[in-house]
Design a protein around this motif. Structure first.
Motif, PDB file in Angstrom:
ATOM      1  N   PRO A 107       0.808  -1.230   0.000  1.00  0.00           N
ATOM      2  CA  PRO A 107       0.000   0.000   0.000  1.00  0.00           C
ATOM      3  C   PRO A 107       0.841   1.281   0.000  1.00  0.00           C
ATOM      4  CG  PRO A 107      -0.906  -1.571   1.552  1.00  0.00           C
ATOM      5  CD  PRO A 107       0.418  -2.119   1.112  1.00  0.00           C
ATOM      6  N   VAL A 108       2.044   1.238   0.575  1.00  0.00           N
ATOM      7  CA  VAL A 108       2.900   2.430   0.556  1.00  0.00           C
ATOM      8  C   VAL A 108       3.294   2.761  -0.879  1.00  0.00           C
ATOM      9  CG1 VAL A 108       5.109   3.400   1.282  1.00  0.00           C
ATOM     10  CG2 VAL A 108       3.757   2.053   2.891  1.00  0.00           C
ATOM     11  N   VAL A 109       3.680   1.733  -1.632  1.00  0.00           N
ATOM     12  CA  VAL A 109       4.071   1.944  -3.027  1.00  0.00           C
ATOM     13  C   VAL A 109       2.875   2.417  -3.847  1.00  0.00           C
ATOM     14  CG1 VAL A 109       4.967   0.839  -5.110  1.00  0.00           C
ATOM     15  CG2 VAL A 109       5.908   0.229  -2.870  1.00  0.00           C
ATOM     16  N   ALA A 110       1.736   1.716  -3.685  1.00  0.00           N
ATOM     17  CA  ALA A 110       0.529   2.097  -4.437  1.00  0.00           C
ATOM     18  C   ALA A 110       0.072   3.501  -4.062  1.00  0.00           C
ATOM     19  CB  ALA A 110      -0.589   1.085  -4.171  1.00  0.00           C
ATOM     20  N   GLY A 111       0.090   3.806  -2.763  1.00  0.00           N
ATOM     21  CA  GLY A 111      -0.337   5.123  -2.310  1.00  0.00           C
ATOM     22  C   GLY A 111       0.569   6.225  -2.807  1.00  0.00           C
ATOM     23  N   LEU A 112       1.881   5.945  -2.890  1.00  0.00           N
ATOM     24  CA  LEU A 112       2.821   6.950  -3.392  1.00  0.00           C
ATOM     25  C   LEU A 112       2.554   7.246  -4.865  1.00  0.00           C
ATOM     26  CD1 LEU A 112       5.306   8.742  -3.053  1.00  0.00           C
ATOM     27  CD2 LEU A 112       6.733   6.737  -3.527  1.00  0.00           C
ATOM     28  N   LEU A 113       2.303   6.191  -5.647  1.00  0.00           N
ATOM     29  CA  LEU A 113       2.029   6.378  -7.071  1.00  0.00           C
ATOM     30  C   LEU A 113       0.746   7.183  -7.298  1.00  0.00           C
ATOM     31  CD1 LEU A 113       2.968   2.831  -8.445  1.00  0.00           C
ATOM     32  CD2 LEU A 113       4.293   4.950  -8.600  1.00  0.00           C
ATOM     33  N   ILE A 114      -0.241   6.964  -6.435  1.00  0.00           N
ATOM     34  CA  ILE A 114      -1.501   7.717  -6.552  1.00  0.00           C
ATOM     35  C   ILE A 114      -1.301   9.157  -6.073  1.00  0.00           C
ATOM     36  CG2 ILE A 114      -3.881   7.888  -5.705  1.00  0.00           C
ATOM     37  CD1 ILE A 114      -3.842   4.802  -5.479  1.00  0.00           C
ATOM     38  N   SER A 115      -0.502   9.323  -5.026  1.00  0.00           N
ATOM     39  CA  SER A 115      -0.335  10.643  -4.408  1.00  0.00           C
ATOM     40  C   SER A 115       0.496  11.600  -5.247  1.00  0.00           C
ATOM     41  CB  SER A 115       0.313  10.494  -3.027  1.00  0.00           C
ATOM     42  OG  SER A 115      -0.481   9.710  -2.169  1.00  0.00           O
ATOM     43  N   LEU A 116       1.413  11.078  -6.051  1.00  0.00           N
ATOM     44  CA  LEU A 116       2.287  11.961  -6.826  1.00  0.00           C
ATOM     45  C   LEU A 116       1.510  12.895  -7.751  1.00  0.00           C
ATOM     46  CD1 LEU A 116       5.364   9.692  -7.661  1.00  0.00           C
ATOM     47  CD2 LEU A 116       5.337  11.773  -6.266  1.00  0.00           C
ATOM     48  N   PRO A 117       0.596  12.384  -8.606  1.00  0.00           N
ATOM     49  CA  PRO A 117      -0.153  13.325  -9.449  1.00  0.00           C
ATOM     50  C   PRO A 117      -1.104  14.209  -8.655  1.00  0.00           C
ATOM     51  CG  PRO A 117      -0.957  11.077  -9.750  1.00  0.00           C
ATOM     52  CD  PRO A 117       0.298  10.982  -8.955  1.00  0.00           C
ATOM     53  N   LEU A 118      -1.687  13.660  -7.573  1.00  0.00           N
ATOM     54  CA  LEU A 118      -2.593  14.471  -6.759  1.00  0.00           C
ATOM     55  C   LEU A 118      -1.819  15.583  -6.042  1.00  0.00           C
ATOM     56  CD1 LEU A 118      -4.846  11.674  -5.179  1.00  0.00           C
ATOM     57  CD2 LEU A 118      -5.377  13.158  -7.123  1.00  0.00           C
ATOM     58  N   GLY A 119      -0.664  15.231  -5.481  1.00  0.00           N
ATOM     59  CA  GLY A 119       0.149  16.234  -4.801  1.00  0.00           C
ATOM     60  C   GLY A 119       0.701  17.265  -5.767  1.00  0.00           C
ATOM     61  N   TRP A 120       1.044  16.824  -6.984  1.00  0.00           N
ATOM     62  CA  TRP A 120       1.518  17.763  -8.000  1.00  0.00           C
ATOM     63  C   TRP A 120       0.422  18.776  -8.336  1.00  0.00           C
ATOM     64  CZ3 TRP A 120      -0.326  18.626 -12.997  1.00  0.00           C
ATOM     65  CH2 TRP A 120       0.469  19.445 -13.803  1.00  0.00           C
ATOM     66  N   ALA A 121      -0.814  18.276  -8.505  1.00  0.00           N
ATOM     67  CA  ALA A 121      -1.931  19.181  -8.795  1.00  0.00           C
ATOM     68  C   ALA A 121      -2.159  20.146  -7.637  1.00  0.00           C
ATOM     69  CB  ALA A 121      -3.198  18.368  -9.065  1.00  0.00           C
ATOM     70  N   ALA A 122      -2.050  19.623  -6.395  1.00  0.00           N
ATOM     71  CA  ALA A 122      -2.249  20.487  -5.224  1.00  0.00           C
ATOM     72  C   ALA A 122      -1.159  21.546  -5.118  1.00  0.00           C
ATOM     73  CB  ALA A 122      -2.281  19.635  -3.955  1.00  0.00           C
ATOM     74  N   ALA A 123       0.059  21.219  -5.545  1.00  0.00           N
ATOM     75  CA  ALA A 123       1.155  22.186  -5.494  1.00  0.00           C
ATOM     76  C   ALA A 123       1.041  23.217  -6.613  1.00  0.00           C
ATOM     77  CB  ALA A 123       2.493  21.465  -5.581  1.00  0.00           C
ATOM     78  N   ALA A 168      -3.900   9.486   2.035  1.00  0.00           N
ATOM     79  CA  ALA A 168      -4.302  10.551   2.950  1.00  0.00           C
ATOM     80  C   ALA A 168      -3.091  11.245   3.563  1.00  0.00           C
ATOM     81  CB  ALA A 168      -5.194   9.977   4.054  1.00  0.00           C
ATOM     82  N   LEU A 169      -2.033  10.488   3.845  1.00  0.00           N
ATOM     83  CA  LEU A 169      -0.837  11.072   4.438  1.00  0.00           C
ATOM     84  C   LEU A 169       0.067  11.743   3.403  1.00  0.00           C
ATOM     85  CD1 LEU A 169       0.214   8.286   6.976  1.00  0.00           C
ATOM     86  CD2 LEU A 169      -0.560  10.585   7.548  1.00  0.00           C
ATOM     87  N   LEU A 170       0.137  11.157   2.208  1.00  0.00           N
ATOM     88  CA  LEU A 170       1.144  11.598   1.250  1.00  0.00           C
ATOM     89  C   LEU A 170       0.712  12.732   0.330  1.00  0.00           C
ATOM     90  CD1 LEU A 170       2.966   8.304   0.184  1.00  0.00           C
ATOM     91  CD2 LEU A 170       3.590   9.987   1.917  1.00  0.00           C
TER      92      LEU A 170
END
Length: 212
Positions: free
Chosen positions: A25-41, A93-95
């Motif tokens: 889940p850490v790997v999967a969550g990181l892959l999902i979070s990268l585009p979401l975090g990029w959009a948020a930034a 949620a964390l990443l």
């Protein structure tokens, strides 16, 4: 101590299972979070939506989410996928905030210089922004990994919990050696994974070591 010696094989096998349940889940969550975090930034409106929404996801009680997963994704109640999908949700949620903060910390002068050198948006992200964001990003991944290693044990209450099974079974049998062994191994796994991620972060940022 005799109980631990007699069950070393089981403890080792379940420890591997525990890591599998926690780290996928850490790997999967990181892959999902990268585009979401990029959009948020990149866009303020995206940050105003994504970061609070991610924070709300983490407030969902873990046991409730584990129990609801079969209804959400259509799996069997004892399917390990229930735990892994739920932990992926917590990882995202964390990443999301961690990725957004990491990318926002990259100086604008650096991104402007990369653009002037001919980097397009995607190339600039992977070649400049993401490497510079690694220290902050790794810190978030370390928190997510340690959190997942802890939360996996809650899955024992629905029959899928890795080392958490030793806690529930030890409680039922009043076997304190089994309980202590489970707790110690969970702590050791968390410390080992955290140390490995810390080393990985240092290896990925040699410029930070040289500056230090």
């Amino acid at each position: 101590m005799n109980w631990v010696i007699d069950h070393l094989g089981d403890l080792g096998r379940v420890s591997v299972q525990h890591l599998w349940l926690a780290l996928v889940p850490v790997v999967a969550g990181l892959l999902i979070s990268l585009p979401l975090g990029w959009a948020a930034a990149r866009w303020r409106i995206a940050r105003l939506i994504l970061v609070p929404a991610a924070g709300l996801l983490y407030t969902i009680p873990s046991l409730a989410l584990f129990v609801m997963m079969p209804l959400i994704i259509g799996t069997q109640i004892l399917d390990p996928l229930n735990v892994q999908v739920a932990l992926t949700v917590y990882t995202v949620a964390l990443l999301v905030r961690a990725v957004a903060d990491a990318l926002s910390a990259v100086p604008e002068s650096v991104t402007a210089a990369a653009t002037a050198m001919g980097y397009r948006r995607a190339g600039r992200f992977f070649a400049v922004e993401l490497p510079l964001a690694v220290p902050v990003l790794i810190a978030g991944v370390r928190v997510a990994a340690v959190s997942n290693i802890s939360l996996v044990s809650v899955g024992a209450l629905i029959g899928v919990g890795g080392l958490g099974g030793f806690l529930t079974e030890g409680f039922q049998r009043t076997n304190y050696a089994e309980i202590i062994a489970g707790i110690v191994l969970i702590l050791l796994l968390a410390l080992i994974v955290d140390a490995i991620l810390n080393v990985v972060g240092r290896l990925l940022t040699p410029w930070a070591r040289e500056r230090a």
